[in-house]
Design a protein around this motif. Structure first.
Motif, mmCIF file in Angstrom:
data_model
loop_
_atom_site.group_PDB
_atom_site.id
_atom_site.type_symbol
_atom_site.label_atom_id
_atom_site.label_comp_id
_atom_site.label_asym_id
_atom_site.label_seq_id
_atom_site.Cartn_x
_atom_site.Cartn_y
_atom_site.Cartn_z
ATOM 1 N N GLY A 182 0.810 -1.214 0.000
ATOM 2 C CA GLY A 182 0.000 0.000 0.000
ATOM 3 C C GLY A 182 0.837 1.255 0.000
ATOM 4 O O GLY A 182 2.059 1.224 0.104
ATOM 5 N N GLY A 183 0.180 2.398 -0.100
ATOM 6 C CA GLY A 183 0.854 3.687 -0.112
ATOM 7 C C GLY A 183 0.617 4.429 -1.412
ATOM 8 O O GLY A 183 -0.188 4.015 -2.261
ATOM 9 N N THR A 184 1.340 5.532 -1.563
ATOM 10 C CA THR A 184 1.214 6.417 -2.723
ATOM 11 C C THR A 184 2.483 6.362 -3.552
ATOM 12 O O THR A 184 3.587 6.278 -3.001
ATOM 13 C CB THR A 184 0.954 7.863 -2.263
ATOM 14 N N ALA A 185 2.334 6.436 -4.864
ATOM 15 C CA ALA A 185 3.483 6.353 -5.762
ATOM 16 C C ALA A 185 4.495 7.455 -5.472
ATOM 17 O O ALA A 185 4.143 8.580 -5.120
ATOM 18 C CB ALA A 185 3.021 6.430 -7.203
ATOM 19 N N VAL A 186 5.780 7.104 -5.609
ATOM 20 C CA VAL A 186 6.883 8.035 -5.388
ATOM 21 C C VAL A 186 7.697 8.106 -6.675
ATOM 22 O O VAL A 186 8.115 7.071 -7.209
ATOM 23 C CB VAL A 186 7.778 7.563 -4.226
ATOM 24 N N ALA A 187 7.910 9.342 -7.188
ATOM 25 C CA ALA A 187 8.690 9.517 -8.416
ATOM 26 C C ALA A 187 10.154 9.135 -8.160
ATOM 27 O O ALA A 187 10.828 9.772 -7.355
ATOM 28 C CB ALA A 187 8.598 10.959 -8.902
ATOM 29 N N VAL A 356 10.205 9.056 -15.672
ATOM 30 C CA VAL A 356 9.728 7.758 -16.151
ATOM 31 C C VAL A 356 8.729 7.169 -15.162
ATOM 32 O O VAL A 356 7.646 6.715 -15.535
ATOM 33 C CB VAL A 356 10.909 6.796 -16.366
ATOM 34 N N THR A 357 9.092 7.150 -13.889
ATOM 35 C CA THR A 357 8.212 6.565 -12.877
ATOM 36 C C THR A 357 7.092 7.509 -12.484
ATOM 37 O O THR A 357 5.973 7.077 -12.203
ATOM 38 C CB THR A 357 9.032 6.199 -11.624
ATOM 39 N N GLY A 358 7.376 8.819 -12.464
ATOM 40 C CA GLY A 358 6.354 9.780 -12.064
ATOM 41 C C GLY A 358 5.251 9.928 -13.092
ATOM 42 O O GLY A 358 4.064 10.010 -12.749
ATOM 43 N N ALA A 359 5.621 9.959 -14.377
ATOM 44 C CA ALA A 359 4.612 10.112 -15.429
ATOM 45 C C ALA A 359 3.659 8.934 -15.433
ATOM 46 O O ALA A 359 2.451 9.097 -15.686
ATOM 47 C CB ALA A 359 5.307 10.243 -16.783
ATOM 48 N N ALA A 360 4.166 7.732 -15.154
ATOM 49 C CA ALA A 360 3.297 6.549 -15.123
ATOM 50 C C ALA A 360 2.263 6.649 -14.020
ATOM 51 O O ALA A 360 1.171 6.080 -14.129
ATOM 52 C CB ALA A 360 4.156 5.300 -14.923
ATOM 53 N N LEU A 505 9.368 13.921 -5.433
ATOM 54 C CA LEU A 505 10.627 13.260 -5.801
ATOM 55 C C LEU A 505 11.084 12.318 -4.684
ATOM 56 O O LEU A 505 10.943 12.612 -3.496
ATOM 57 C CB LEU A 505 11.700 14.317 -6.048
ATOM 58 N N VAL A 506 11.637 11.199 -5.065
ATOM 59 C CA VAL A 506 12.114 10.236 -4.081
ATOM 60 C C VAL A 506 13.198 10.848 -3.190
ATOM 61 O O VAL A 506 14.079 11.570 -3.652
ATOM 62 C CB VAL A 506 12.652 8.970 -4.780
ATOM 63 N N ARG A 507 13.086 10.561 -1.922
ATOM 64 C CA ARG A 507 14.127 10.950 -0.976
ATOM 65 C C ARG A 507 14.924 9.732 -0.532
ATOM 66 O O ARG A 507 16.129 9.791 -0.372
ATOM 67 C CB ARG A 507 13.526 11.634 0.260
ATOM 68 N N PRO A 540 4.911 13.831 1.790
ATOM 69 C CA PRO A 540 4.328 12.817 2.674
ATOM 70 C C PRO A 540 4.181 11.426 2.048
ATOM 71 O O PRO A 540 3.789 10.486 2.735
ATOM 72 C CB PRO A 540 2.940 13.403 2.970
ATOM 73 N N ASP A 541 4.500 11.300 0.770
ATOM 74 C CA ASP A 541 4.205 10.038 0.078
ATOM 75 C C ASP A 541 5.246 8.958 0.398
ATOM 76 O O ASP A 541 6.448 9.220 0.502
ATOM 77 C CB ASP A 541 4.163 10.259 -1.432
#
Length: 556
Positions: A182-187, A356-360, A505-507, A540-541
């Protein structure tokens, strides 16, 4: 030849001289012959009748000799030398040199026989030496092919004249089950928690399959080698930005992808070092992946719905992928365990991986700058040290990377700005082994390096460098010689550039891995593994997933 002739004293002397057994002469003893008969009788080489006959003849010949010694008018016989003997009953006879003599004609015959035997022995030795030289010449003949004894893990080596041809490789396959947490997508995140669906696949691990051919020879004082490494995957290929390593295509009538990642030559020797020209694993981060236990298993999947040629293992969750890059590099000779490497490499572009990952996932895609202009090469270097102290075996390394990124393009960079940055990175790591225990610790830091892959999201859309760092720790225990338990934890962090606000953006990407490896044979290894992967953004994602894999691999 009759036994009677064999045991004539003159013949025994000639045989002893001819065989080369008489290295240091000593005086003869009167009952040596009798002791020899006793030994042969005790071993069953003579029957009772043969023993009695030969002993009687010996005593008959000995009596005239003894009489001659007492006769002052008799000519003095010449002494003969032989080796002292011990009888079968353990008694040792000690007589003076005059106690055994032989007639002059008997000695002459013995001497001639000894000379003949020596001549034949010399001729035989010369013939053997000539045969050896002839055999060596034939082995160097290009028309003769022979194989080295097989050593597990080292492949099969054939020799065609002066050329050594080594064939090695591996094949693996895993059933992998991935469950999103679960959770929210992370670019730029590497967890699949937001997908909402479990997934199953039969796939490769971090290693695809591989077949490696090496041709080696020695010419003009140099060790020469050419290497070709082809790495096919199991699942259908769907070429994209990462070619065979792009997510696959689980559709009928597809074909597997082929990653021809190794093509290079080497030349040098132990005195001057070794030069490499071609495509091979780069230096920066290479020891991090080569000492990662998930290299043999799956680790983080990246995607399990449409598997690529490989999984991620610990790539992006503990280190940045070293990659296979065209290069001209040099390795120094080893000196007391110390070795250096340096090279120039084809420069790689800054890449907007978060796009690439964020646009999806429908997220904002203006994350990172890109470029395609390079007037100077990438430079990488490495220093390593190997040592052993009693049962402690160690390998320590440190590497670096420098590349100038020119003419950056981004949503917040003016079209005519011609902005460029100098990217730098360094790492340090160690592997220690003590008996059945093994530990690995690794750390890297970069400016403009990015995360997961080289220069992935390393520069912001305004053209400023992002800093990144990461590490992993790993422990292994051989419960029994064939069964090994491994646990590891790793993190990769990507920080925002000065003044940047990119909450999606991914941290951080991180994972925990536990695995069992069982070496059933020196070819076959069975593996079972659990991996937990997390991804967090600068906002927060976050999301997470769990992966269970079980499979087998053959290495030859």
């Amino acid at each position: 030849m009759s036994a009677e002739k064999f045991f004539q004293p003159g013949f025994l002397l000639a045989l002893t001289l001819g065989s080369g057994a008489l290295l240091t002469p000593c005086l003869a003893y009167a009952d040596d012959y009798t002791d020899l008969l006793d030994i042969l009788r005790a071993k069953g080489s003579l029957t009772k009748g043969e023993y009695s006959t030969l002993l009687s003849k010996h005593l008959h010949h000995a009596r005239p000799t003894a009489r001659a010694l007492d006769d002052d008018s008799a000519p003095a016989p010449r002494r003969i030398h032989t080796v002292s003997a011990r009888s079968a009953h353990g008694r040792s006879s000690r007589y003076t040199a005059d106690d055994m003599v032989a007639p002059a004609d008997s000695q002459s015959a013995a001497l001639m026989q000894a000379r003949d035997a020596a001549t034949r022995a010399e001729a035989s030795a010369q013939a053997a030496q000539q045969a050896l030289l002839s055999t060596r010449s034939e082995l160097n003949n290009g028309g003769i092919v022979h194989a080295d004894p097989y050593v597990a893990g080292k492949g099969v080596t054939l020799h065609a004249g002066q050329i050594a041809i080594n064939l090695s490789g591996f094949v693996n396959g895993f059933y992998t089950f991935n469950s999103p947490g679960g959770g929210t997508a992370v670019a730029g995140g590497l967890a699949n928690g937001s997908s909402g669906f479990d997934s199953s696949s039969v796939r490769n691990g971090l290693l695809p399959a591989g077949i490696i051919v090496k041709l080696s020879t020695h010419q003009a004082g140099l060790d020469l080698q050419a290497v070709f490494g082809a790495y096919p995957g199991l699942n259908n290929a769907n070429p994209g930005a990462f070619n065979a390593n792009t997510g696959g295509s689980p559709v009928g009538l597809g074909t597997a992808g082929l990653d021809f990642r190794q093509i290079y030559i080497t030349f040098g020797n132990q005195d001057i070092g070794t030069f490499k020209v071609g495509r091979d694993l780069a230096l920066f981060g290479s020891d991090a992946i080569l000492n990662d236990a998930t290299l043999l298993s799956v680790g983080s999947t990246g995607s399990n719905i449409a598997p690529a040629n490989t999984s991620l293992g610990r790539i992006g969750v503990g280190y940045v992928y070293a990659d296979w890059i065209p290069q001209i590099s040099y390795a120094t000779p080893k000196w007391k365990g110390l070795q250096g490497n340096i090279g120039v490499f084809t420069p790689l572009d800054e890449f907007n991986y978060a796009d690439v990952t964020g646009a999806a996932a429908g997220l904002n895609t203006a994350y990172s700058a890109t470029n395609t202009q390079h007037s100077s090469p990438m430079i990488q270097g490495k220093l390593s040290y190997d040592f052993a102290i009693n049962k402690l075996v160690g390998h320590i390394w440190s590497s670096f990377l420098i590349q100038h990124q020119q003419n950056l393009k981004g949503g917040n960079i003016a079209a005519n700005a011609k902005r460029g940055v100098m990217t730098e990175a360094g790492d340090i790591g160690a592997k220690l082994t003590y008996g059945p225990f093994e530990g690995v610790a690794y750390y890297y830091y970069g400016s403009g390096l990015g995360t997961t892959g080289l220069f992935f999201d390393g520069v912001s859309s305004s053209g400023h460098k992002r800093n990144s760092e990461g590490y992993y720790v790993q422990g292994a225990w051989k419960i029994i010689p064939k069964l090994k338990l491994v646990g590891s934890y790793g993190v990769s962090n990507l920080y925002q550039a000065p003044g940047e606000v990119s909450p999606f953006l991914v941290r951080r990407n991180q994972s925990e891995v536990g695995a069992l490896y069982y070496n059933w044979t020196n070819w076959l290894t069975l593996m079972a593994e659990y991996a937990h992967t997390n991804a967090s953004s600068h906002g927060p994602d976050h999301n997470k997933d769990n992966t269970v894999s079980a499979g087998a691999a053959i290495f030859f």
